[in-house]
Design an enzyme around this catalytic site. Structure first.
Site: not given
Ligand code: UD1
Length: 417
Positions: A22-23, A91, A115, A120, A303, A325, A395
């Site tokens: 998926k990702n 998201r 979320c 996030r 995950d 994370v 999902r």
């Molecule tokens: C992606 C994955 C999700 C996985 C996560 C961490 C996809 C579609 N989803 O989610 O399954 O659990 O990586 O491996 O690939 N953060 C900020 N500001 C931002 C962006 C992120 O503070 O603008 C923080 C988040 O709150 C979190 C951390 O960074 O604490 C990591 O999040 P992130 O890697 O961005 O997760 P996703 O990309 O949403």
């Protein structure tokens, strides 16, 4: 609404095929917005999140149709907007922002809603796009991004962000000049996206390391791309084998994507034998305990945290699992406790005291990986477990109950009043 009913105590045996990730599929689907023409994506999993991304692309004017593959024709895009109705359900919809602003100089994307697993935010995506010259406004619950043409820049992410890295990687491909992305996510899905973008004509080096360098090009062309196997589904199946003391051959799992998961499973007594592109997983009679912390790749994936916790509930001894994370990603704990698990939480660490067995109970899924964890717990529990709100599961897992049933589990979907 549907529920999944599991009669626990069956030992899993046999072979299972892992679906496309998926990702990896979601950013690669979004990347078709950077091109004009027909891309052919194979091994795309048929999941709710993929359907949401398809609906988003169609809203923008792309034509998508399933053959065996997923065919995306992005020739006649007419719209650079992603509406709230679609974004609120997923998201990862934010992944269209980078490609749209890079290609059209304008994008309007709804802010993803709150979320279940923490705040996030998307601040890092927006800051990085500003570094590439986009003017960002937040108004009425939407992000609007404008530019004439993005220009290369130096980005250093404060926190490792997977979709943040992917968004900027896609945008930088069409920017004018060179972009460097430091503290980039090293996840295999980022590498898969970079490989697809390179085949589209992008000039990218360093994907899979902390520093990615992108030399912008004027245009990209459509591609044929095969989606990599889902390492989280593979990890979930490995835990399913382990938690039932089973013997399961997992086909299509890539061991190099699963290093930290394999290490932890071996530490608690699970035997893992690579046989070509198959991983044979043999669960021990009694699971040992282990401590772990989640980290970005190549660390232990967040995950897989909920699934591993389900395994630790019936281990011999005490385990500690720290979630670094996401904040607030322990919502499965209350539900596991309802099944007899002995878990207490102190800040971001769960202390798990292994119990000899779990007992089946009605439980409620709160997010995607939490639902997988409850199903795993149900496989091991005595008696019947009923997991409700399984739309979370749909999902991200393709035909999980069929795959588990084929391995000998008693799992069925029922529709509830
Ligand atoms: C992606 C994955 C999700 C996985 C996560 C961490 C996809 C579609 N989803 O989610 O399954 O659990 O990586 O491996 O690939 N953060 C900020 N500001 C931002 C962006 C992120 O503070 O603008 C923080 C988040 O709150 C979190 C951390 O960074 O604490 C990591 O999040 P992130 O890697 O961005 O997760 P996703 O990309 O949403």
């Amino acid at each position: 609404m549907n529920a999944i009913v599991i009669k626990g105590g069956k030992r899993l045996e046999g072979s299972v095929d892992i679906s496309g990730a998926k990702n990896a599929a979601l950013p690669i689907l979004a990347s078709t917005l950077l091109t004009s023409g027909t891309s052919v994506l194979t091994n795309v999993p048929r999941l709710e999140d993929v359907s949401t991304m398809i609906r988003l692309l169609e809203y923008m004017g792309a034509e998508c149709r399933w053959h065996d593959s997923l065919i995306v024709d992005s020739t006649r895009l007419k719209n650079s907007e992603a509406p709230y109705e679609l974004v609120k359900t997923m998201r990862a919809s934010i992944l269209v922002l980078g490609p749209l602003v890079a290609r059209y100089g304008y994008a309007r994307v709804s802010l993803p809603g709150g979320c279940a697993i923490g705040a996030r935010p998307i601040n890092l995506h927006l800051k990085a796009l500003e570094t590439l010259g986009a003017r960002i406004e937040l108004e009425h619950g939407y992000v609007t991004a404008h530019c004439d043409r993005l220009r290369g820049g130096e980005i250093s992410f404060d926190t490792v962000t997977v979709t943040g890295t992917e968004n900027i990687l896609m945008a930088a491909c069409l920017a004018d000049g060179v972009t460097t992305i430091d503290n980039a996510a090293e996840e295999p899905e980022v590498v898969a996206l970079a490989e697809t973008l390179s085949r589209m004509g992008g000039r990218i080096s360093g994907a899979g390391t902390r520093r990615i360098v992108v030399e912008g090009v004027p245009r990209l062309s459509p591609v044929a791309s095969r989606i990599m196997p889902d390492r989280i589904e593979a990890g979930t199946m490995m835990v399913a084998a382990a938690i039932t003391g089973g013997d399961v051959r997992i086909r299509g799992a890539r061991q190099e994507h699963l290093g930290a998961v394999v290490t932890k499973l071996e530490e608690v007594g699970v035997k893992i034998e690579p046989e070509g592109d198959v991983l044979r997983v043999i669960g021990p009679e009694r699971i040992g305990s282990a401590d772990l912390r989640t980290h970005p790749f190549p660390g232990f994936p967040t995950d897989m945290q909920a699934q591993f916790m389900a395994l630790m509930t019936i281990s011999e001894g005490d385990s500690r699992i720290s979630e670094t994370v996401f904040e607030n990603r322990f919502m499965h704990v209350n539900e596991l406790q309802r099944m007899g698990a002995d878990i207490s939480i102190q800040s971001n660490t769960a202390h798990i005291r292994g119990v000899p067995h779990l007992s089946g109970a009605p439980v409620m899924a709160t997010d995607l990986r939490a639902s997988a964890s409850l199903i795993l717990a149900g496989l091991a529990a005595r008696g019947e477990t009923r997991v409700t709100r399984i739309y979370h599961l749909d999902r991200g897992y393709e035909q999980l109950e069929r795959k588990l049933t084929d391995l000998g589990a008693s799992v069925r979907r029922v529709s509830e009043e």
